[in-house]
Design a protein around this motif. Structure first.
Motif, PDB file in Angstrom:
ATOM      1  N   LEU A   1       0.837  -1.205   0.000  1.00 33.61           N
ATOM      2  CA  LEU A   1       0.000   0.000   0.000  1.00 33.61           C
ATOM      3  C   LEU A   1       0.868   1.251   0.000  1.00 33.61           C
ATOM      4  N   GLU A   2       1.905   1.268   0.834  1.00 31.67           N
ATOM      5  CA  GLU A   2       2.767   2.440   0.907  1.00 31.67           C
ATOM      6  C   GLU A   2       3.492   2.692  -0.412  1.00 31.67           C
ATOM      7  N   ALA A   3       3.831   1.609  -1.134  1.00 34.99           N
ATOM      8  CA  ALA A   3       4.491   1.782  -2.441  1.00 34.99           C
ATOM      9  C   ALA A   3       3.571   2.509  -3.409  1.00 34.99           C
ATOM     10  N   VAL A   4       2.291   2.123  -3.404  1.00 33.51           N
ATOM     11  CA  VAL A   4       1.311   2.782  -4.275  1.00 33.51           C
ATOM     12  C   VAL A   4       1.095   4.223  -3.837  1.00 33.51           C
ATOM     13  N   LEU A   5       0.953   4.432  -2.513  1.00 31.97           N
ATOM     14  CA  LEU A   5       0.709   5.779  -2.007  1.00 31.97           C
ATOM     15  C   LEU A   5       1.896   6.696  -2.267  1.00 31.97           C
ATOM     16  N   GLY A   6       3.112   6.137  -2.222  1.00 29.10           N
ATOM     17  CA  GLY A   6       4.290   6.940  -2.523  1.00 29.10           C
ATOM     18  C   GLY A   6       4.247   7.483  -3.940  1.00 29.10           C
ATOM     19  N   ARG A   7       3.797   6.662  -4.892  1.00 31.19           N
ATOM     20  CA  ARG A   7       3.696   7.127  -6.284  1.00 31.19           C
ATOM     21  C   ARG A   7       2.601   8.178  -6.425  1.00 31.19           C
ATOM     22  N   ILE A   8       1.508   8.013  -5.663  1.00 37.44           N
ATOM     23  CA  ILE A   8       0.419   8.997  -5.719  1.00 37.44           C
ATOM     24  C   ILE A   8       0.885  10.323  -5.139  1.00 37.44           C
ATOM     25  N   GLU A   9       1.608  10.268  -4.027  1.00 36.24           N
ATOM     26  CA  GLU A   9       2.104  11.495  -3.387  1.00 36.24           C
ATOM     27  C   GLU A   9       3.019  12.280  -4.311  1.00 36.24           C
TER      28      GLU A   9
ATOM     29  N   ARG B   1       2.724  13.027  -7.202  1.00 38.68           N
ATOM     30  CA  ARG B   1       1.992  13.811  -8.205  1.00 38.68           C
ATOM     31  C   ARG B   1       1.623  15.212  -7.721  1.00 38.68           C
ATOM     32  N   GLY B   2       2.024  15.555  -6.493  1.00 39.23           N
ATOM     33  CA  GLY B   2       1.766  16.905  -6.028  1.00 39.23           C
ATOM     34  C   GLY B   2       0.835  16.958  -4.842  1.00 39.23           C
ATOM     35  N   ARG B   3       0.342  18.170  -4.561  1.00 38.70           N
ATOM     36  CA  ARG B   3      -0.478  18.402  -3.370  1.00 38.70           C
ATOM     37  C   ARG B   3      -1.739  17.541  -3.370  1.00 38.70           C
ATOM     38  N   ALA B   4      -2.419  17.475  -4.514  1.00 36.91           N
ATOM     39  CA  ALA B   4      -3.644  16.670  -4.574  1.00 36.91           C
ATOM     40  C   ALA B   4      -3.340  15.197  -4.301  1.00 36.91           C
ATOM     41  N   GLY B   5      -2.221  14.723  -4.847  1.00 33.45           N
ATOM     42  CA  GLY B   5      -1.824  13.343  -4.610  1.00 33.45           C
ATOM     43  C   GLY B   5      -1.533  13.083  -3.145  1.00 33.45           C
ATOM     44  N   ARG B   6      -0.901  14.057  -2.486  1.00 33.58           N
ATOM     45  CA  ARG B   6      -0.589  13.884  -1.068  1.00 33.58           C
ATOM     46  C   ARG B   6      -1.869  13.822  -0.248  1.00 33.58           C
ATOM     47  N   LEU B   7      -2.848  14.661  -0.577  1.00 34.64           N
ATOM     48  CA  LEU B   7      -4.121  14.640   0.142  1.00 34.64           C
ATOM     49  C   LEU B   7      -4.816  13.289  -0.008  1.00 34.64           C
ATOM     50  N   VAL B   8      -4.792  12.756  -1.238  1.00 32.82           N
ATOM     51  CA  VAL B   8      -5.407  11.447  -1.481  1.00 32.82           C
ATOM     52  C   VAL B   8      -4.689  10.374  -0.679  1.00 32.82           C
ATOM     53  N   ALA B   9      -3.357  10.405  -0.680  1.00 26.92           N
ATOM     54  CA  ALA B   9      -2.579   9.400   0.040  1.00 26.92           C
ATOM     55  C   ALA B   9      -2.856   9.456   1.541  1.00 26.92           C
ATOM     56  N   GLN B  10      -2.923  10.663   2.091  1.00 26.90           N
ATOM     57  CA  GLN B  10      -3.198  10.801   3.517  1.00 26.90           C
ATOM     58  C   GLN B  10      -4.616  10.333   3.855  1.00 26.90           C
ATOM     59  N   PHE B  11      -5.551  10.620   2.967  1.00 24.36           N
ATOM     60  CA  PHE B  11      -6.927  10.172   3.185  1.00 24.36           C
ATOM     61  C   PHE B  11      -6.986   8.640   3.222  1.00 24.36           C
ATOM     62  N   VAL B  12      -6.259   7.995   2.306  1.00 25.67           N
ATOM     63  CA  VAL B  12      -6.231   6.526   2.282  1.00 25.67           C
ATOM     64  C   VAL B  12      -5.572   5.986   3.547  1.00 25.67           C
ATOM     65  N   ARG B  13      -4.478   6.614   3.984  1.00 27.28           N
ATOM     66  CA  ARG B  13      -3.816   6.165   5.209  1.00 27.28           C
ATOM     67  C   ARG B  13      -4.760   6.292   6.413  1.00 27.28           C
ATOM     68  N   PHE B  14      -5.482   7.404   6.463  1.00 26.97           N
ATOM     69  CA  PHE B  14      -6.419   7.596   7.569  1.00 26.97           C
ATOM     70  C   PHE B  14      -7.521   6.534   7.521  1.00 26.97           C
ATOM     71  N   GLY B  15      -8.029   6.252   6.323  1.00 30.23           N
ATOM     72  CA  GLY B  15      -9.044   5.215   6.179  1.00 30.23           C
ATOM     73  C   GLY B  15      -8.530   3.845   6.589  1.00 30.23           C
ATOM     74  N   TRP B  16      -7.259   3.566   6.252  1.00 32.55           N
ATOM     75  CA  TRP B  16      -6.629   2.295   6.624  1.00 32.55           C
ATOM     76  C   TRP B  16      -6.537   2.188   8.149  1.00 32.55           C
ATOM     77  N   ALA B  17      -6.177   3.300   8.807  1.00 28.71           N
ATOM     78  CA  ALA B  17      -6.105   3.306  10.270  1.00 28.71           C
ATOM     79  C   ALA B  17      -7.479   3.094  10.886  1.00 28.71           C
TER      80      ALA B  17
END
Length: 280
Positions: free
Chosen positions: A8-16, A18-34
């Motif tokens: 999951l982190e490998a995928v989220l790293g690639r999303i991050e 892509r910029g600010r929007a990518g970082r927001l998406v990645a953090q949202f997914v991490r929060f959902g995972w938690a």
């Protein structure tokens, strides 16, 4: 327990990347995972409710659910998903919930319509595990998201939480003070912030907002639980209907009680005076 899952982190790293929007998406997914990990016990409760409606059972359904949830609790402890100390705290939620259930069922607030050998005063003993699921969520969230508080008024919040719990009993004879108590909760938690970590970033939100958000999701869970026949409100006796929106407010208030119990259990470790981590 670490929340980090390398695929999951490998995928989220690639999303991050892509910029600010990518970082927001990645953090949202991490929060959902938690949150998914925090709801693990609750997910097992719902799985049991659903499967017990579909599978043939050798014993009454409520009795089977009790056996199943005791086994789930044992598995969580054996796999160290919850420590022995955490299980003791969750047992406290179980007891508080059963007392609440015994009173409310006797007052006709809701019913458990199915027969069972493990019923006490019309309340099946498995029902305490639904409150234990709330306790498990709070305890696991605290650990997995590294929750801390600032500006927390321990004594005042505990007094208001006790009044909230008492009002759920006394409103059957005395005026219902839920609206006034909601204002009191807002007053005693004004300026109280809850800090939590997602990934490598520290965030914060007002404690009262956390109560509202958790209360809303508990209301959604209650709709699913009654649909699965966990219990019935009087207006659901003939056909299932959505749980009244007023229960949303009730859950938000009850979360206050749960929160105070966990803070009392954690004592000084629940509070920080001046968090040094970056917050958003």
């Amino acid at each position: 327990m670490s929340l980090e899952w390398r695929p999951l982190e490998a995928v989220l790293g690639r999303i991050e990347a892509r910029g600010r929007a990518g970082r927001l998406v990645a953090q949202f997914v991490r929060f959902g995972w938690a949150q998914a990990w925090s709801c693990a016990f609750a997910a097992c409760v719902f799985a049991g409710l659903g499967l017990s409606m579909l599978l043939p059972l050798p014993i009454p359904r409520y009795d089977a659910l009790l056996v199943y949830l005791v086994a789930v609790t044992a598995v969580f402890w054996a796999l160290r998903l919850e420590s022995g100390r955490e299980l003791l705290a969750i047992l406290g939620f179980h007891v508080v919930g059963l007392v609440f259930e015994l009173f409310k069922v006797q007052m006709g607030s809701w019913v458990y319509p199915e027969p069972a050998l493990t019923k006490l005063g019309g309340v099946p003993l498995y029902s305490g595990f639904m409150y234990a699921a709330v306790g498990s969520y709070v305890v696991r969230s605290w650990r997995l998201l590294d929750l801390r508080l600032t500006g927390y008024r321990r004594a005042a919040t505990a007094v208001v939480a006790a009044a909230v719990y008492l009002n759920f009993f006394t409103h059957h004879w005395l005026p219902d003070l839920r609206s006034a108590l909601a204002v009191a909760v807002l007053a005693v938690t004004w300026g109280t912030w809850v800090y939590f970590t997602v990934g490598r970033t520290r965030y914060r939100m007002p404690l009262a907002l956390a109560f509202v958000l958790i209360g809303f999701f508990l209301w959604l869970a209650e709709n699913i639980a009654t649909l699965l026949g966990a219990w019935n409100y009087p207006d659901q006796a003939e056909v299932w209907t959505m749980v009244s929106l007023s229960k949303f407010g009730s859950w938000a208030l009850l979360v206050t009680v749960s929160f105070v119990l966990v803070v009392a259990w954690k004592k000084r470790h629940a509070l920080v005076e001046s968090p040094s981590a970056h917050s958003a």
